[in-house]
Write a protein that holds these residues in place. Structure first.
Motif, PDB file in Angstrom:
ATOM      1  N   ARG A 203       0.820  -1.207   0.000  1.00 32.79           N
ATOM      2  CA  ARG A 203       0.000   0.000   0.000  1.00 32.79           C
ATOM      3  C   ARG A 203       0.858   1.263   0.000  1.00 32.79           C
ATOM      4  N   TYR A 204       1.971   1.245   0.712  1.00 27.78           N
ATOM      5  CA  TYR A 204       2.789   2.449   0.813  1.00 27.78           C
ATOM      6  C   TYR A 204       3.353   2.888  -0.529  1.00 27.78           C
ATOM      7  N   ALA A 205       3.489   1.956  -1.478  1.00 24.87           N
ATOM      8  CA  ALA A 205       4.066   2.300  -2.779  1.00 24.87           C
ATOM      9  C   ALA A 205       3.168   3.223  -3.579  1.00 24.87           C
ATOM     10  N   LEU A 206       1.891   3.291  -3.210  1.00 26.98           N
ATOM     11  CA  LEU A 206       0.941   4.102  -3.964  1.00 26.98           C
ATOM     12  C   LEU A 206       0.839   5.532  -3.451  1.00 26.98           C
ATOM     13  N   GLY A 207       1.550   5.836  -2.360  1.00 29.87           N
ATOM     14  CA  GLY A 207       1.607   7.202  -1.868  1.00 29.87           C
ATOM     15  C   GLY A 207       2.661   8.010  -2.611  1.00 29.87           C
ATOM     16  N   ASN A 208       3.059   9.131  -2.040  1.00 32.21           N
ATOM     17  CA  ASN A 208       4.074   9.991  -2.660  1.00 32.21           C
ATOM     18  C   ASN A 208       5.474   9.541  -2.264  1.00 32.21           C
ATOM     19  N   LYS A 479       3.903  31.150  -6.104  1.00 26.71           N
ATOM     20  CA  LYS A 479       2.828  30.858  -5.160  1.00 26.71           C
ATOM     21  C   LYS A 479       1.744  29.987  -5.772  1.00 26.71           C
ATOM     22  N   ILE A 480       1.379  30.245  -7.025  1.00 25.24           N
ATOM     23  CA  ILE A 480       0.339  29.426  -7.661  1.00 25.24           C
ATOM     24  C   ILE A 480       0.814  27.988  -7.779  1.00 25.24           C
ATOM     25  N   ALA A 481       2.019  27.791  -8.312  1.00 24.41           N
ATOM     26  CA  ALA A 481       2.548  26.445  -8.485  1.00 24.41           C
ATOM     27  C   ALA A 481       2.727  25.754  -7.139  1.00 24.41           C
ATOM     28  N   GLU A 482       3.216  26.489  -6.150  1.00 22.21           N
ATOM     29  CA  GLU A 482       3.417  25.905  -4.821  1.00 22.21           C
ATOM     30  C   GLU A 482       2.112  25.364  -4.263  1.00 22.21           C
ATOM     31  N   ASP A 483       1.071  26.184  -4.285  1.00 24.70           N
ATOM     32  CA  ASP A 483      -0.204  25.755  -3.711  1.00 24.70           C
ATOM     33  C   ASP A 483      -0.799  24.584  -4.477  1.00 24.70           C
ATOM     34  N   VAL A 484      -0.710  24.628  -5.812  1.00 20.18           N
ATOM     35  CA  VAL A 484      -1.251  23.537  -6.623  1.00 20.18           C
ATOM     36  C   VAL A 484      -0.491  22.248  -6.356  1.00 20.18           C
ATOM     37  N   MET A 485       0.835  22.314  -6.297  1.00 19.76           N
ATOM     38  CA  MET A 485       1.628  21.111  -6.066  1.00 19.76           C
ATOM     39  C   MET A 485       1.331  20.509  -4.697  1.00 19.76           C
ATOM     40  N   LYS A 486       1.185  21.350  -3.688  1.00 17.38           N
ATOM     41  CA  LYS A 486       0.840  20.843  -2.360  1.00 17.38           C
ATOM     42  C   LYS A 486      -0.519  20.139  -2.383  1.00 17.38           C
ATOM     43  N   ASP A 487      -1.488  20.786  -3.027  1.00 16.82           N
ATOM     44  CA  ASP A 487      -2.823  20.178  -3.115  1.00 16.82           C
ATOM     45  C   ASP A 487      -2.770  18.852  -3.870  1.00 16.82           C
ATOM     46  N   CYS A 488      -1.934  18.790  -4.903  1.00 10.44           N
ATOM     47  CA  CYS A 488      -1.804  17.547  -5.681  1.00 10.44           C
ATOM     48  C   CYS A 488      -1.257  16.418  -4.818  1.00 10.44           C
ATOM     49  N   LEU A 489      -0.221  16.698  -4.061  1.00 11.15           N
ATOM     50  CA  LEU A 489       0.390  15.664  -3.233  1.00 11.15           C
ATOM     51  C   LEU A 489      -0.571  15.195  -2.146  1.00 11.15           C
ATOM     52  N   ARG A 490      -1.372  16.111  -1.633  1.00  7.47           N
ATOM     53  CA  ARG A 490      -2.395  15.710  -0.654  1.00  7.47           C
ATOM     54  C   ARG A 490      -3.483  14.866  -1.322  1.00  7.47           C
ATOM     55  N   LEU A 491      -3.891  15.271  -2.522  1.00  9.72           N
ATOM     56  CA  LEU A 491      -4.929  14.517  -3.223  1.00  9.72           C
ATOM     57  C   LEU A 491      -4.467  13.100  -3.524  1.00  9.72           C
ATOM     58  N   ARG A 492      -3.195  12.947  -3.876  1.00 11.03           N
ATOM     59  CA  ARG A 492      -2.690  11.597  -4.148  1.00 11.03           C
ATOM     60  C   ARG A 492      -2.900  10.692  -2.930  1.00 11.03           C
ATOM     61  N   HIS A 493      -2.583  11.188  -1.747  1.00  8.63           N
ATOM     62  CA  HIS A 493      -2.776  10.374  -0.548  1.00  8.63           C
ATOM     63  C   HIS A 493      -4.254  10.191  -0.220  1.00  8.63           C
ATOM     64  N   GLY A 598     -22.616   7.792 -12.328  1.00  7.43           N
ATOM     65  CA  GLY A 598     -22.734   6.649 -11.422  1.00  7.43           C
ATOM     66  C   GLY A 598     -21.432   6.219 -10.790  1.00  7.43           C
ATOM     67  N   ALA A 599     -20.334   6.909 -11.105  1.00  9.46           N
ATOM     68  CA  ALA A 599     -19.036   6.538 -10.537  1.00  9.46           C
ATOM     69  C   ALA A 599     -19.037   6.721  -9.025  1.00  9.46           C
ATOM     70  N   ILE A 600     -18.290   5.848  -8.355  1.00 11.60           N
ATOM     71  CA  ILE A 600     -18.102   5.920  -6.905  1.00 11.60           C
ATOM     72  C   ILE A 600     -16.604   5.848  -6.645  1.00 11.60           C
ATOM     73  N   VAL A 601     -16.061   6.886  -6.008  1.00 17.61           N
ATOM     74  CA  VAL A 601     -14.619   6.970  -5.788  1.00 17.61           C
ATOM     75  C   VAL A 601     -14.359   7.124  -4.291  1.00 17.61           C
ATOM     76  N   PRO A 602     -13.900   6.057  -3.620  1.00 17.41           N
ATOM     77  CA  PRO A 602     -13.590   6.162  -2.189  1.00 17.41           C
ATOM     78  C   PRO A 602     -12.248   6.842  -1.976  1.00 17.41           C
ATOM     79  N   MET A 603     -12.203   7.726  -0.974  1.00 16.57           N
ATOM     80  CA  MET A 603     -11.006   8.495  -0.684  1.00 16.57           C
ATOM     81  C   MET A 603     -10.828   8.597   0.833  1.00 16.57           C
ATOM     82  N   ALA A 604      -9.626   9.001   1.243  1.00 16.30           N
ATOM     83  CA  ALA A 604      -9.400   9.340   2.638  1.00 16.30           C
ATOM     84  C   ALA A 604      -9.772  10.800   2.852  1.00 16.30           C
ATOM     85  N   ASP A 605     -10.433  11.069   3.952  1.00 15.71           N
ATOM     86  CA  ASP A 605     -10.768  12.447   4.312  1.00 15.71           C
ATOM     87  C   ASP A 605      -9.613  12.994   5.158  1.00 15.71           C
TER      88      ASP A 605
END
Length: 801
Positions: A203-208, A479-493, A598-605
């Motif tokens: 499972r850990y391999a799928l994180g960042n 600042k734009i790239a920084e915030d987007v990249m941070k959000d991306c890395l959080r979304l991946r997890h 109809g898609a269902i996408v489970p995520m961590a909150d």
């Protein structure tokens, strides 16, 4: 390989290489094996000797015997299945004597193959992207629009039962004919059965993953990990490039690329350092370049030299010879196992020295991948290695390291196609240097787009060269790239629950995470014309943007094709009608990712931030309007050595769409010990019009928090902690698909555009007064607008046609 003591059991691969005798048609010099109605093995040997051992590529020939007929005309043989009609003259294979006619699922003749024909296929992948600045040549794959491909296994070496690899002693032909027409997923399924399935990743391999070719000290690395934690940027894998070991060595020993001794100036107490990383929830991989063997300055030199029967006093290097079983065992015993005992979790095998060994035809990269992967299971954890692609069958040794790309837009533009196309040889787990590796140039937008693609690629691993100006910490960008990249890395997890379920489907059901569009739309020409668009799991389509934004409009274009049906943007909730080509435009903050109705996408909150990759206590489920939906969330401990049915917990989720719509989460079933006893649920219903809901835990109505976001067309329902043994039902009083807010979307587009205010006002007024989108677009086209602006307006006004 040379004679030596037997290899340990964990270095032996499991295989079932003998086919059922009922599937074999054999003559004095030829043998055909009907593996499936679409797959036939064809052998010819002038001595009548045929091979029943496993090979580097093929492990299993134990298929169920399909229905087929054989007609023997004396001097000619016909072999007929539902899909293939083979004709053979019983002589050495020639173009005029061996042919196969291929029929599609409907029984219509699709194509004819004659021996010697080179199939025109959809290509597969490549060994590496080292030094790539854009596209590179791609090797042949398994799928073809012509309906057939051929795998030549004649030169593949043999895998003995005792784990050794041996060259063939008999000349001849050993071919596998795949005649699956356009049934691409069935072809992949049978390929995985033939050559071994894709293993389940931990499972850990799928994180960042954090990686950089840089001479970190222990304190610098710790400070960086603590900065990431402080910034709420989650990582699950710590990669330490080659500077973990001694690299500045006495020239008498050669270069410092190969090394097995910690640099104590940088890491005075390696075991302490690795334990600290583990305490932070990180798994660790070290980079190795093994080509130069073991030289006299290395800490393990005396032990391995003695093991190899050498005189350590002479100081001669222990030669790297992966074909020598004695060296192979010593290589692991003295060079790798001690470092694993200190805390190294898996190895990054960075082989760049070509494909020559002392055994003709044996690629050292393949040997390293094969034995490193098998050895990685020695300690009872899930196997994992990290290395370059070494040909067909390499899907058995994930994860793939794609190599050192040049930092350019051209490199980024090639990677979505390269990644999706690798599934055509079953290679589903590429890890790219996200952001590019070396040279090139600094472009904040490029770095940001690369990370956005990384979210929706198999493995997200940030990486870069040692240049002081080239690193991927988000705070090094604007600042734009920084915030987007941070959000991306959080979304991946956040996506880990979805990704891990797809991990199981990839291993058990032969469904790669990333699939070209033609896998599910093989008869649609348009599906072959969008190389950078792909399915990301069962629920989503990703359209990574790989071109800069237009500076006047602030948006970038992706030319897409949507299959029939309704599609809803994962980020902004815009609803699209499918069955057409269209251009999608996005600003810096997002790329088009579309969920099927109809898609269902489970995520961590991650509202309560954590970098843990464990099965989450706080869940977010995104549910997309418009059709019935069904999803099984699969969870286990994440790093078990085997994949057994009894290790899994299954949480079933369904959406019943209609006049009375119901979303249901069934009680967890199976091994519920691997999930929290209680969970909170954040249910995000995307593409739903605002409506009232009732929520029931078991049969009791419960109080919930609800909120509706007009901008993203999302109805959010939040529950308190509930036992996973309870069912959860959400009923909608009047579920409807939301209506796209065209006026608001046009205003947002125009508001950011760098253009005349008067022109903005004129366009906006036309849209507000619009009676018919077609008439409005006809009026707009006459205004000679910037193409990017007109295209973005077209997308908004015609999303629902």
């Amino acid at each position: 390989m040379k004679e030596s003591k037997p290899l340990p059991n964990y270095l032996k691969v499991q295989s079932e290489p003998c086919a059922n005798k009922e599937a074999i048609i054999q003559g004095d010099y030829y043998r055909f094996t009907v593996l499936t109605p679409e797959l036939i093995r064809m052998e010819y040997n002038e001595h009548g000797c045929f091979e029943d051992r496993a090979t580097q590529t093929v492990l299993n020939r134990d298929f169920s015997v399909p229905d087929f007929r054989v007609i023997d005309h004396g001097n000619k043989l016909e072999l007929i299945t539902d899909r293939l009609h083979l004709t053979y003259d019983k002589k050495p294979f020639t173009r005029h004597g061996l042919s196969i006619r291929v029929r599609n699922e409907s029984g219509h003749l699709m194509s004819v193959w004659n021996y010697g024909d080179t199939p025109q296929d959809l290509r597969g992948t490549a060994r590496t992207l080292d030094n790539a600045d854009g596209a590179v040549p791609i090797e042949h794959g398994l799928l073809s629009r012509f309906g057939y491909t051929l795998v030549n296994d004649t030169a593949s070496l043999l895998l003995e039962e005792d784990g050794r690899v041996e060259p063939r002693t008999q000349e001849g032909s050993d071919l596998y004919f795949f005649g699956y027409a356009h049934d691409y997923l069935n072809c992949l399924k049978d390929f995985y059965h033939l050559c071994g399935r894709t293993p389940l990743l931990p499972r850990y391999a799928l994180g960042n993953w954090w990686s950089r070719y840089y001479q970190y000290s222990e304190e610098e690395y710790k400070m960086l990990m603590e900065r990431f934690e402080k910034e709420h940027i989650p990582f699950s894998v710590a990669v330490i490039d080659m500077d973990w070991h001694l690299v500045d060595i006495d020239p008498q020993y050669g270069s410092g690329w190969t090394g097995y001794s910690w640099n104590r100036d940088l890491f005075p107490d390696p075991q302490r350092f690795l334990a600290w990383l583990h305490e932070k929830g990180l798994r660790v991989t070290l980079n190795v370049h093994p080509a130069d063997g073991v030289r006299a300055f290395e800490e393990p030199y005396l032990a391995i030299a003695a093991e190899m029967g050498m005189d350590p006093e002479k100081g001669d290097a222990v030669e790297f010879d992966i074909t020598d079983p004695k060296f192979l065992q010593a290589y692991f015993k003295f060079l790798h196992h001690p470092l694993e005992e200190e805390g190294v979790d898996f190895w990054w095998i960075d082989w760049q020295q070509g494909g020559i060994t002392k055994i003709p035809g044996l690629d050292p990269l393949w040997m390293l991948n094969h034995y490193h992967y098998l050895d990685s299971g020695r300690r009872g954890n899930r196997r994992l290695s990290f290395s370059r692609y070494a040909g067909l069958g390499s899907h058995r040794y994930p994860v793939g390291f794609s190599g050192d790309t040049i930092v350019t837009w051209e490199s980024l533009d090639f990677q979505p196609y390269f990644t999706a196309n690798a599934s055509n040889v079953g290679y589903g787990w590429w890890s790219h240097d996200i952001g590019g590796h070396m040279m090139g140039y600094l472009d904040d937008e490029l770095a940001m787009r690369w990370v956005q693609f990384g979210i929706f690629s198999p493995i997200l691993r940030l990486h870069s060269s040692a240049s002081p100006f080239n690193s991927k910490e988000p705070w090094r960008f604007n600042k734009i790239a920084e915030d987007v990249m941070k959000d991306c890395l959080r979304l991946r997890h956040r996506l880990l629950p979805y990704l891990y379920t797809m991990n199981r489907l990839a291993s058990r059901e032969a469904l790669p995470l990333v699939q070209p569009m033609y896998y599910h739309n093989s008869e649609q020409h348009e599906a072959y014309e969008v190389p950078n668009q792909y399915y990301f799991g069962t629920e989503l389509i990703a359209c990574p943007i790989t071109q800069p934004v237009n500076p006047k409009t602030g948006v970038a274009e992706f030319k897409a094709w949507l299959p029939e049906g309704l599609w809803i943007d994962f980020f902004n909730g815009r609803v699209y009608d499918g069955g057409r080509k269209l251009s999608l435009y996005r600003n810096m903050e997002a790329i088009p990712v579309l969920a099927k109705a109809g898609a269902i996408v489970p995520m961590a909150d991650l509202t309560e931030y954590t970098s843990s990759v464990d099965n989450p206590t706080h869940m977010e489920i995104r549910v997309f309007a418009g059709e019935n939906g069904h999803f099984h969330l699969w969870e286990d401990e994440g790093d078990t050595a085997e994949d057994r049915d009894d290790q899994w917990c299954d949480t079933e989720m369904t959406l019943e769409w209609g006049e009375t719509s119901i979303f249901k989460i069934s009680p967890a079933r199976g091994n519920t010990k691997v999930v929290p006893e209680r969970r909170s649920w954040k249910l995000s219903f995307v593409g739903f019009a605002d409506t009232k809901v009732k929520v029931f835990a078991e049969d009791l109505e419960i109080a919930v928090e609800t909120e509706y976001d007009e901008t993203t067309h999302t109805l959010t329902v939040i529950t308190s902690d509930l036992a996973v043994s309870e069912s959860l039902n959400v009923t909608f009083s009047n579920a409807r698909i939301s209506v796209n807010k065209m006026e608001a979307e046009v205003f947002a587009l125009l508001d950011r555009a760098q253009m005349l205010f008067q022109l903005k006002e004129q366009i906006y007024r036309m849209v507000k007064e619009m009676a018919n989108p077609t008439i409005t677009l006809a009026s707009l086209v006459s205004m000679d607008l910037e193409p990017s602006l007109y295209g973005a307006l077209c997308e908004i006004l015609t999303a629902r046609v």
